[in-house]
Design a protein around this motif. Structure first.
Motif, PDB file in Angstrom:
ATOM      1  N   ILE A 138      39.018  32.490  45.412  1.00 27.93           N
ATOM      2  CA  ILE A 138      39.675  32.764  44.133  1.00 27.93           C
ATOM      3  C   ILE A 138      39.466  31.605  43.171  1.00 27.93           C
ATOM      4  CG2 ILE A 138      41.418  34.234  45.206  1.00 27.93           C
ATOM      5  CD1 ILE A 138      43.399  31.913  44.953  1.00 27.93           C
ATOM      6  N   ASP A 139      39.494  31.946  41.885  1.00 23.60           N
ATOM      7  CA  ASP A 139      39.436  30.927  40.846  1.00 23.60           C
ATOM      8  C   ASP A 139      40.087  31.491  39.600  1.00 23.60           C
ATOM      9  OD1 ASP A 139      37.526  28.180  40.663  1.00 23.60           O
ATOM     10  OD2 ASP A 139      38.238  28.964  38.743  1.00 23.60           O
ATOM     11  N   VAL A 140      40.623  30.607  38.777  1.00 24.09           N
ATOM     12  CA  VAL A 140      41.290  31.023  37.545  1.00 24.09           C
ATOM     13  C   VAL A 140      40.291  31.236  36.410  1.00 24.09           C
ATOM     14  CG1 VAL A 140      41.694  28.689  36.636  1.00 24.09           C
ATOM     15  CG2 VAL A 140      43.338  30.524  36.131  1.00 24.09           C
ATOM     16  N   ALA A 141      39.057  30.758  36.585  1.00 24.19           N
ATOM     17  CA  ALA A 141      38.050  30.814  35.528  1.00 24.19           C
ATOM     18  C   ALA A 141      36.958  31.834  35.852  1.00 24.19           C
ATOM     19  CB  ALA A 141      37.427  29.437  35.320  1.00 24.19           C
ATOM     20  N   GLN A 142      36.765  32.790  34.970  1.00 21.47           N
ATOM     21  CA  GLN A 142      35.756  33.824  35.197  1.00 21.47           C
ATOM     22  C   GLN A 142      34.343  33.243  35.220  1.00 21.47           C
ATOM     23  OE1 GLN A 142      36.237  37.351  35.784  1.00 21.47           O
ATOM     24  NE2 GLN A 142      34.133  36.940  36.455  1.00 21.47           N
ATOM     25  N   ASN A 143      34.072  32.260  34.351  1.00 22.27           N
ATOM     26  CA  ASN A 143      32.711  31.699  34.334  1.00 22.27           C
ATOM     27  C   ASN A 143      32.388  30.959  35.627  1.00 22.27           C
ATOM     28  OD1 ASN A 143      34.455  29.600  33.779  1.00 22.27           O
ATOM     29  ND2 ASN A 143      33.422  28.920  31.908  1.00 22.27           N
ATOM     30  N   SER A 144      33.402  30.370  36.257  1.00 15.74           N
ATOM     31  CA  SER A 144      33.177  29.753  37.572  1.00 15.74           C
ATOM     32  C   SER A 144      32.849  30.815  38.611  1.00 15.74           C
ATOM     33  CB  SER A 144      34.417  28.973  38.012  1.00 15.74           C
ATOM     34  OG  SER A 144      34.689  27.913  37.124  1.00 15.74           O
ATOM     35  N   LEU A 145      33.617  31.904  38.594  1.00 15.78           N
ATOM     36  CA  LEU A 145      33.361  32.994  39.548  1.00 15.78           C
ATOM     37  C   LEU A 145      31.974  33.589  39.357  1.00 15.78           C
ATOM     38  CD1 LEU A 145      36.738  34.963  39.699  1.00 15.78           C
ATOM     39  CD2 LEU A 145      35.750  33.492  41.457  1.00 15.78           C
ATOM     40  N   ASP A 146      31.544  33.697  38.103  1.00 16.53           N
ATOM     41  CA  ASP A 146      30.203  34.228  37.841  1.00 16.53           C
ATOM     42  C   ASP A 146      29.137  33.354  38.501  1.00 16.53           C
ATOM     43  OD1 ASP A 146      31.333  36.255  36.337  1.00 16.53           O
ATOM     44  OD2 ASP A 146      30.963  35.270  34.404  1.00 16.53           O
ATOM     45  N   HIS A 164      41.932  34.942  39.834  1.00 17.42           N
ATOM     46  CA  HIS A 164      43.343  34.864  40.211  1.00 17.42           C
ATOM     47  C   HIS A 164      43.919  33.497  39.857  1.00 17.42           C
ATOM     48  CE1 HIS A 164      46.931  35.812  42.585  1.00 17.42           C
ATOM     49  NE2 HIS A 164      46.882  34.571  43.047  1.00 17.42           N
ATOM     50  N   ASP A 165      45.124  33.502  39.295  1.00 11.57           N
ATOM     51  CA  ASP A 165      45.858  32.271  39.018  1.00 11.57           C
ATOM     52  C   ASP A 165      46.818  32.018  40.179  1.00 11.57           C
ATOM     53  OD1 ASP A 165      47.497  30.214  38.121  1.00 11.57           O
ATOM     54  OD2 ASP A 165      47.466  30.887  36.043  1.00 11.57           O
ATOM     55  N   PHE A 166      46.440  31.133  41.063  1.00 12.29           N
ATOM     56  CA  PHE A 166      47.194  30.903  42.293  1.00 12.29           C
ATOM     57  C   PHE A 166      48.582  30.340  42.019  1.00 12.29           C
ATOM     58  CE2 PHE A 166      48.105  28.564  46.307  1.00 12.29           C
ATOM     59  CZ  PHE A 166      47.918  29.602  47.205  1.00 12.29           C
ATOM     60  N   LEU A 167      48.737  29.606  40.931  1.00 13.37           N
ATOM     61  CA  LEU A 167      50.028  29.000  40.618  1.00 13.37           C
ATOM     62  C   LEU A 167      51.039  30.004  40.088  1.00 13.37           C
ATOM     63  CD1 LEU A 167      48.955  25.644  38.913  1.00 13.37           C
ATOM     64  CD2 LEU A 167      49.612  26.032  41.299  1.00 13.37           C
ATOM     65  N   LYS A 168      50.551  31.099  39.517  1.00  9.63           N
ATOM     66  CA  LYS A 168      51.453  32.027  38.824  1.00  9.63           C
ATOM     67  C   LYS A 168      51.657  33.361  39.529  1.00  9.63           C
ATOM     68  CE  LYS A 168      50.480  30.215  34.181  1.00  9.63           C
ATOM     69  NZ  LYS A 168      49.959  30.542  32.831  1.00  9.63           N
ATOM     70  N   ASN A 169      50.660  33.815  40.249  1.00 12.52           N
ATOM     71  CA  ASN A 169      50.712  35.189  40.760  1.00 12.52           C
ATOM     72  C   ASN A 169      50.590  35.250  42.279  1.00 12.52           C
ATOM     73  OD1 ASN A 169      50.707  36.188  38.034  1.00 12.52           O
ATOM     74  ND2 ASN A 169      48.508  35.786  37.967  1.00 12.52           N
ATOM     75  N   SER A 170      51.142  36.304  42.859  1.00  9.51           N
ATOM     76  CA  SER A 170      50.967  36.549  44.285  1.00  9.51           C
ATOM     77  C   SER A 170      49.596  37.163  44.516  1.00  9.51           C
ATOM     78  CB  SER A 170      52.058  37.487  44.808  1.00  9.51           C
ATOM     79  OG  SER A 170      52.026  38.714  44.110  1.00  9.51           O
ATOM     80  N   LEU A 171      49.042  36.906  45.681  1.00  7.52           N
ATOM     81  CA  LEU A 171      47.678  37.338  45.978  1.00  7.52           C
ATOM     82  C   LEU A 171      47.706  38.587  46.852  1.00  7.52           C
ATOM     83  CD1 LEU A 171      44.727  36.486  45.537  1.00  7.52           C
ATOM     84  CD2 LEU A 171      44.891  35.104  47.609  1.00  7.52           C
ATOM     85  N   PRO A 172      47.084  39.673  46.383  1.00  6.05           N
ATOM     86  CA  PRO A 172      47.163  40.950  47.105  1.00  6.05           C
ATOM     87  C   PRO A 172      46.136  41.081  48.224  1.00  6.05           C
ATOM     88  CG  PRO A 172      45.953  41.260  45.061  1.00  6.05           C
ATOM     89  CD  PRO A 172      46.367  39.813  45.102  1.00  6.05           C
ATOM     90  N   ILE A 173      46.226  40.196  49.220  1.00  5.62           N
ATOM     91  CA  ILE A 173      45.358  40.327  50.390  1.00  5.62           C
ATOM     92  C   ILE A 173      46.214  40.184  51.643  1.00  5.62           C
ATOM     93  CG2 ILE A 173      43.325  39.406  49.202  1.00  5.62           C
ATOM     94  CD1 ILE A 173      43.737  36.785  50.756  1.00  5.62           C
TER      95      ILE A 173
END
Length: 278
Positions: A138-146, A164-173
């Motif tokens: 996971i990463d908060v930045a789309q350009n990093s994920l790309d 995904h913003d790990f600090l703000k949201n729960s992770l659906p896995i």
């Protein structure tokens, strides 16, 4: 085009690089000769002929302290070439140590979560090195994920990438067996100690944390591990050398066992490992 003597070209590149460290100048010049002409030092010393190339623009960028890895568009991590650009941190030897420590744990077909994947170097390497591993990154930045997705495809890995913003949201896995992370951990007050090639070019979002809350990512990992980690799950994180004991205490206070600090090759606290099980 008139051929040129490779040794002369090598020496000319070195003479134009206005950097303080002679060993760095030598290494950069050699990397350029390898990248653009496919030549080793032995080839250069034997004065093989090459088609001349204008390196002036590249040399100007290097003299402005732009990282060589961004100029070349690639770097080597754990023996593999990864694409890098200013959207991602340049992988470092300390992070290779983090990966090595995970591999030493000899996990069997693990489910792995990489928090803050950047170039994908950790997630991709673990997926390729550990048989039958299922890796989420996971990463908060789309350009990093790309960038990470391009690396994964190029290297033949099978990693599930999530914005995904790990600090703000729960992770659906579903729960995983291992959480691994090289999160931002450099305090804002430490900026003045950093070299310009890092400070002026690498993504600050992936580097810096507030002096008032320097352990924010480790706190989030420890807290969310209650639901994200299996009962016997493990955590492996890279840390700021100044906070080894604090990160260790944080995981112990969060109920983890067998919490250990691992030093890097310079003898600095660099990795913390923790075990959720009894």
């Amino acid at each position: 085009m008139k051929p040129a003597n490779s040794k002369a070209v090598f020496q000319e590149i070195k003479s134009k690089l206005m950097l303080d460290d002679p060993e760095e100048v030598h290494a950069i010049a050699l990397a350029l000769m390898e990248k653009y002409f496919g030549l080793s030092l032995t080839d250069i010393l034997s004065e093989k002929e090459i088609e001349i190339k204008n390196f002036n623009e590249i040399i100007e960028r290097l003299n402005r302290h732009e990282p060589l890895q961004y100029i070349l568009g690639e770097t080597v991590f754990f023996g593999r070439k990864f694409i890098v650009n200013p959207s991602v941190l340049i992988p470092r030897p300390e992070t290779e140590l983090l990966v090595s420590e995970v591999l030493r744990a000899k996990l069997n077909a693990p489910r792995i979560l990489d928090v803050g994947t950047g170039s994908g170097c950790i997630a991709i390497t673990l997926n390729l090195e550990i048989q039958n591993s299922k890796v989420y990154a996971i990463d908060v930045a789309q350009n990093s994920l790309d960038t990470a997705k391009v690396n994964s495809k190029k290297l033949g890995a099978d990693v599930s990438f999530l914005l995904h913003d790990f600090l703000k949201n729960s992770l659906p896995i579903d729960p995983v067996d291992l959480i691994v992370s090289n999160p931002p951990y450099v305090r804002n007050s430490e900026r003045r100690l950093m070299k310009s090639n890092v400070l002026n070019y690498e993504p600050h979002q992936a580097l810096f944390v507030s002096d008032h809350d320097p352990l924010i990512f480790y706190e989030a990992i420890a807290s969310k591990s209650k639901t994200l980690l299996n009962a016997s799950g493990k955590v492996f994180v890279e840390i700021n050398e100044h906070f080894g004991n604090e990160v260790k205490d944080l995981f112990e206070f969060s109920g983890f066992n067998e919490v250990k600090i691992i030093k890097d090759l310079d003898g600095k606290d660099r990795i913390v490992t923790a075990h959720k099980g009894n």
